[in-house]
Write a protein that holds these residues in place. Structure first.
Motif, PDB file in Angstrom:
ATOM      1  N   ASP A 100       0.855  -1.185   0.000  1.00  0.00           N
ATOM      2  CA  ASP A 100       0.000   0.000   0.000  1.00  0.00           C
ATOM      3  C   ASP A 100       0.892   1.236   0.000  1.00  0.00           C
ATOM      4  O   ASP A 100       1.503   1.580   1.015  1.00  0.00           O
ATOM      5  CB  ASP A 100      -0.893  -0.011   1.244  1.00  0.00           C
ATOM      6  N   PRO A 272     -13.120   3.683  -3.827  1.00  0.00           N
ATOM      7  CA  PRO A 272     -11.742   4.185  -3.895  1.00  0.00           C
ATOM      8  C   PRO A 272     -11.591   5.431  -3.040  1.00  0.00           C
ATOM      9  O   PRO A 272     -12.542   6.203  -2.885  1.00  0.00           O
ATOM     10  CB  PRO A 272     -11.559   4.494  -5.384  1.00  0.00           C
ATOM     11  N   GLU A 276      -7.262   7.925  -5.319  1.00  0.00           N
ATOM     12  CA  GLU A 276      -7.578   6.913  -6.334  1.00  0.00           C
ATOM     13  C   GLU A 276      -8.708   7.394  -7.238  1.00  0.00           C
ATOM     14  O   GLU A 276      -8.660   7.198  -8.463  1.00  0.00           O
ATOM     15  CB  GLU A 276      -7.979   5.603  -5.659  1.00  0.00           C
ATOM     16  N   LYS A 277      -9.711   8.013  -6.657  1.00  0.00           N
ATOM     17  CA  LYS A 277     -10.855   8.499  -7.436  1.00  0.00           C
ATOM     18  C   LYS A 277     -10.439   9.612  -8.379  1.00  0.00           C
ATOM     19  O   LYS A 277     -10.791   9.607  -9.566  1.00  0.00           O
ATOM     20  CB  LYS A 277     -11.938   8.997  -6.472  1.00  0.00           C
ATOM     21  N   ASP A 285      -3.395   8.200 -13.506  1.00  0.00           N
ATOM     22  CA  ASP A 285      -2.933   6.856 -13.146  1.00  0.00           C
ATOM     23  C   ASP A 285      -2.551   6.020 -14.357  1.00  0.00           C
ATOM     24  O   ASP A 285      -2.386   4.802 -14.252  1.00  0.00           O
ATOM     25  CB  ASP A 285      -4.010   6.130 -12.340  1.00  0.00           C
TER      26      ASP A 285
END
Length: 361
Positions: A100, A272, A276-277, A285
């Motif tokens: 992570d 997410p 991430e969103k 990304d």
């Protein structure tokens, strides 16, 4: 807000690695002053608690979730230097064991999530404490505001780093708007968790909260139907810090962390998180790289070969809390012992005597 490998290019990642290493070196020296008989036993526990609560993603809006960053909480509970180290320990454990946050992006994550959040939160907290009454309520409110501000500050810091070394051609204005917008909402959750935790510890043991040192309430006497401050001599003599055990607080904190990571985490939001969103929506990304430890037996917060999702995630959480509290406690106790050795006149005299004996021989 764990940045994966591939979001930020190598030069900027390396530069943040240098910044992170420098900040950790400074924090190691600063933490030796902060770690005393009150903070030293709890610093490793604070790191483990942050690890546990970070597993509890909470829903925000539009299919997005958020989680605690922890810089404000750590800084207020155990001090800003020790707070940087607490969050750094958590990020290291997450990156190495749970895949992570990228390993090449570890400097980015420490700079953003450990340094920026801790510094911004603590400066905000201290500024508010100076102008507000020194009461439990005002300290809790100050911790709420400090945590709230620290999260969008981290979002702005990430946007700045992406502007310097982003690997995709995306409008920085759009990234900034999206990052700050969603992380203001996440900051509300961060603020609530921080204020509740700080308030709970202050209510039970205010002497254990670094940011609450000096919090005293004078004894009140009723004179002529009105409450007035009693003379200092009439105030109850405080119990010496060394005489008050930390064991109950430590055990309660560890049990809470284990329950949160081992059980409550199963009910965390699967959406997410904010970064991430935004990354998916804005296309930052596109060049994300596979994590170097993606084949770890604990990758993605699950235990390899255990098919039951609840059991796998819960066991991974318990392992994470255990490893983090052990690693954190080892670091902080070592620093505490170093401080004791450096400041103990008997130790210094012993070393001097040994040196003189060797010279005479």
């Amino acid at each position: 807000m764990h940045v994966p490998d591939g979001f930020i290019n190598a030069p900027v990642s390396a530069a943040t690695g240098v910044i992170a290493a420098g900040a950790i070196a400074v924090s190691l020296r600063g933490a030796r002053r902060e770690l005393d008989e009150r903070t030293a036993p709890l610093a490793g526990l604070v790191a483990a608690f942050i690890f546990a609560v970070q597993m509890l993603n909470f829903p925000v809006a539009a299919g997005t979730s958020g989680h605690l960053l922890g810089g404000a909480l750590a800084a207020i509970l155990v001090g800003p230097y020790t707070g940087v180290l607490c969050v750094s320990v958590v990020l290291l454990m997450q990156g190495v064991l749970f895949a992570d946050g990228g390993l090449t992006a570890l400097g980015v994550n420490i700079t953003d999530m450990a340094i920026v959040t801790t510094v911004v939160a603590y400066l905000t907290f201290r500024g508010l404490v100076k102008v507000l009454p020194r009461t439990r309520r005002s300290l809790t409110a100050s911790s709420f505001v400090a945590a709230l501000i620290s999260v969008p500050a981290a979002a702005i810091a990430f946007t700045f780093l992406y502007a310097l070394g982003g690997t995709t051609d995306v409008s920085i204005g759009k990234v900034a708007t999206a990052m700050v917008g969603v992380h203001v909402l996440i900051g509300i959750g961060e603020a609530a968790i921080t204020a509740l935790t700080v308030g709970a510890v202050i209510a039970v043991r205010p002497d254990l909260v670094y940011g609450a040192r000096g919090l005293t309430q004078k004894l009140k006497l009723r004179v002529g139907g009105e409450l007035v401050d009693a003379p200092d001599a009439a105030a109850e003599k405080p119990v010496p810090v060394a005489a008050r055990s930390h064991r109950k607080v430590w055990i309660a904190g560890l049990v809470t962390s284990l329950v949160l990571a081992g059980f409550v985490s199963f009910y965390a939001s699967a959406n997410p998180d904010g970064l991430e969103k935004v990354a998916a929506d804005k296309g930052i990304d596109k060049k994300v790289e596979e994590h170097a430890t993606s084949d770890s037996p604990l990758a993605d917060y699950g235990v390899e070969d255990i098919t039951d999702t609840r059991l796998s995630g819960g066991l991974a959480g318990v392992i994470g809390v255990g490893v983090t509290v052990v690693a954190g406690s080892a670091v902080f106790w070592a620093l505490r012992r170093r401080r004791t050795t450096d400041t103990d006149p008997a130790s210094t005299a012993s070393v001097t005597s040994s040196s003189e004996t060797s010279e005479n021989a």
